[in-house]
Design a protein around this motif. Sequence first.
Motif, PDB file in Angstrom:
ATOM      1  N   ARG A 297       0.834  -1.209   0.000  1.00  0.00           N
ATOM      2  CA  ARG A 297       0.000   0.000   0.000  1.00  0.00           C
ATOM      3  C   ARG A 297       0.863   1.252   0.000  1.00  0.00           C
ATOM      4  NH1 ARG A 297      -4.103  -1.781   4.837  1.00  0.00           N
ATOM      5  NH2 ARG A 297      -5.481  -3.150   3.640  1.00  0.00           N
ATOM      6  N   ARG A 298       1.859   1.263   0.888  1.00  0.00           N
ATOM      7  CA  ARG A 298       2.720   2.439   0.987  1.00  0.00           C
ATOM      8  C   ARG A 298       3.539   2.623  -0.294  1.00  0.00           C
ATOM      9  NH1 ARG A 298       3.288   7.488   2.546  1.00  0.00           N
ATOM     10  NH2 ARG A 298       5.445   8.034   3.075  1.00  0.00           N
ATOM     11  N   ALA A 299       4.058   1.529  -0.843  1.00  0.00           N
ATOM     12  CA  ALA A 299       4.849   1.622  -2.064  1.00  0.00           C
ATOM     13  C   ALA A 299       4.007   2.150  -3.215  1.00  0.00           C
ATOM     14  CB  ALA A 299       5.424   0.245  -2.411  1.00  0.00           C
ATOM     15  N   THR A 300       2.780   1.662  -3.348  1.00  0.00           N
ATOM     16  CA  THR A 300       1.902   2.110  -4.430  1.00  0.00           C
ATOM     17  C   THR A 300       1.606   3.602  -4.306  1.00  0.00           C
ATOM     18  OG1 THR A 300       0.901  -0.091  -4.637  1.00  0.00           O
ATOM     19  CG2 THR A 300      -0.355   1.770  -5.515  1.00  0.00           C
ATOM     20  N   LEU A 301       1.401   4.059  -3.096  1.00  0.00           N
ATOM     21  CA  LEU A 301       1.153   5.482  -2.874  1.00  0.00           C
ATOM     22  C   LEU A 301       2.365   6.313  -3.293  1.00  0.00           C
ATOM     23  CD1 LEU A 301      -0.665   7.707  -1.667  1.00  0.00           C
ATOM     24  CD2 LEU A 301       0.436   7.272   0.538  1.00  0.00           C
ATOM     25  N   LEU A 302       3.561   5.853  -2.919  1.00  0.00           N
ATOM     26  CA  LEU A 302       4.776   6.603  -3.249  1.00  0.00           C
ATOM     27  C   LEU A 302       5.077   6.556  -4.743  1.00  0.00           C
ATOM     28  CD1 LEU A 302       7.042   5.520  -0.264  1.00  0.00           C
ATOM     29  CD2 LEU A 302       6.004   7.764  -0.621  1.00  0.00           C
ATOM     30  N   LEU A 303       4.757   5.447  -5.391  1.00  0.00           N
ATOM     31  CA  LEU A 303       5.021   5.326  -6.822  1.00  0.00           C
ATOM     32  C   LEU A 303       4.160   6.288  -7.638  1.00  0.00           C
ATOM     33  CD1 LEU A 303       5.350   1.450  -7.100  1.00  0.00           C
ATOM     34  CD2 LEU A 303       7.176   3.130  -7.482  1.00  0.00           C
ATOM     35  N   ALA A 304       3.048   6.724  -7.073  1.00  0.00           N
ATOM     36  CA  ALA A 304       2.199   7.691  -7.766  1.00  0.00           C
ATOM     37  C   ALA A 304       2.843   9.071  -7.810  1.00  0.00           C
ATOM     38  CB  ALA A 304       0.835   7.769  -7.087  1.00  0.00           C
ATOM     39  N   ARG A 305       3.904   9.272  -7.023  1.00  0.00           N
ATOM     40  CA  ARG A 305       4.610  10.554  -6.993  1.00  0.00           C
ATOM     41  C   ARG A 305       5.858  10.421  -7.857  1.00  0.00           C
ATOM     42  NH1 ARG A 305       4.557  11.228  -0.400  1.00  0.00           N
ATOM     43  NH2 ARG A 305       2.288  10.992  -0.116  1.00  0.00           N
ATOM     44  N   SER A 306       5.826  10.985  -9.023  1.00  0.00           N
ATOM     45  CA  SER A 306       6.927  10.804  -9.973  1.00  0.00           C
ATOM     46  C   SER A 306       8.248  11.360  -9.463  1.00  0.00           C
ATOM     47  CB  SER A 306       6.572  11.466 -11.308  1.00  0.00           C
ATOM     48  OG  SER A 306       6.314  12.848 -11.125  1.00  0.00           O
ATOM     49  N   GLU A 316      12.042   3.188   1.575  1.00  0.00           N
ATOM     50  CA  GLU A 316      10.951   3.623   2.449  1.00  0.00           C
ATOM     51  C   GLU A 316      10.140   2.436   2.965  1.00  0.00           C
ATOM     52  OE1 GLU A 316       8.524   6.219   4.574  1.00  0.00           O
ATOM     53  OE2 GLU A 316      10.443   6.604   3.563  1.00  0.00           O
ATOM     54  N   VAL A 317      10.048   1.372   2.183  1.00  0.00           N
ATOM     55  CA  VAL A 317       9.256   0.213   2.609  1.00  0.00           C
ATOM     56  C   VAL A 317      10.124  -0.959   3.051  1.00  0.00           C
ATOM     57  CG1 VAL A 317       7.250   0.864   1.250  1.00  0.00           C
ATOM     58  CG2 VAL A 317       8.981  -0.623   0.227  1.00  0.00           C
ATOM     59  N   GLY A 318      11.403  -0.660   3.375  1.00  0.00           N
ATOM     60  CA  GLY A 318      12.225  -1.655   4.048  1.00  0.00           C
ATOM     61  C   GLY A 318      13.106  -2.515   3.186  1.00  0.00           C
ATOM     62  N   PHE A 319      13.375  -2.104   1.941  1.00  0.00           N
ATOM     63  CA  PHE A 319      14.256  -2.877   1.058  1.00  0.00           C
ATOM     64  C   PHE A 319      15.559  -2.110   0.847  1.00  0.00           C
ATOM     65  CE2 PHE A 319      10.087  -4.521   0.019  1.00  0.00           C
ATOM     66  CZ  PHE A 319      10.312  -5.885  -0.164  1.00  0.00           C
TER      67      PHE A 319
END
Length: 355
Positions: A297-306, A316-319
């Motif tokens: 969920r968090r990754a998808t939200l951040l990916l929407a921000r180019s 940001e999501v632990g990788f």
Amino acid sequence: MTSVDAVLDPAGRAVIPPTVLTGVLDVGRREGSSVIPWFSGTGLEPGLLQAPGVLVSLHQVRTVLRRALPALDRGPLGIEIGERDALLSFGLLGVAMRASGTLGDALALAEELHQTAGSLLDMELEDLGEHTAIRFRERWPDPDLVAFLCEEALTSTLVMIRSMLGEQSWVPSRVALTYPPPVHAAHYRRTFRCPVGFRSATNSLVLPSALLRRRLATAHEPTRRAALEACRTMSAQGEPPSDLVASIEMMMAGHLRRPLSMRDVAERLHVTERTLHRRLSESGVRFRDIANRVRERRATLLLARSSVPISAVAAEVGFSDAREFRRAYLRWTGRTPSRARQDGGAAAGPVRTAG
């Protein structure tokens, strides 16, 4: 030490915005109280209650309030919290109410959707002829909490009505409460500035029925529709998660850069890892699936921000490795992070595997 079994009910569902809890928490912090013990074993973390989308269960609310109120034994706490800005108490529902055509239209929305604003009492309107009663019913019988809950609900409703009318001097016709007068009963009369009756048959705030036809100066149909759509979306999101699952999601969301292990979560819930595993099995979910869902969920939200590089999203999501994140995101959603970015971050669906 408080066990998760004592405060998280397998049938408990996380459906309530923590509006009232955040108000209590603000007061506790302002007064220098030790607030952490209020949340012990509930699965809730004080610092994460105001994160977007957080929901709690009645069991969790009741547990925290029963600990917090004795610690804040200082008079009409519910009135103090209810006197906050109306939009702090009502949120998006308050926006829809203020944008409604008449006061009656606004109160009808509140009757339908009050739970989306974090209300801890159920609300209904009753036509009494020349007057209309806004009635408040307890969802669970608890003599230790009823005064606090009614103080908060009636006061926040009073503040909201005054805000909609644009009249801070407006007073109800009368107020009725089911419990005996508390030691701070005089404060009720100063707040409501109308007759207040105790040991009544119902908890209610009564106003002239003619007032429901009053046009609101803040009426704006596009705003009302948009806010109303958001509220109804919140109330129709399907089967809510159990309070245990919702609590784990909240913890994981607050520690994405260094993801919590099952042992970490069990320690925060004051149970053994084995007990946590059993409780999750009873809920029909696996810890790994919850963790992956939160990260996706968090990754998808951040990916929407180019403007956010994919490597930064991964971190940001632990990788630590962007390639590892790419494989995981493809496994979760069926598409690569680059494709998700091209799609504008729109979700492709739920996490598909536990890997």
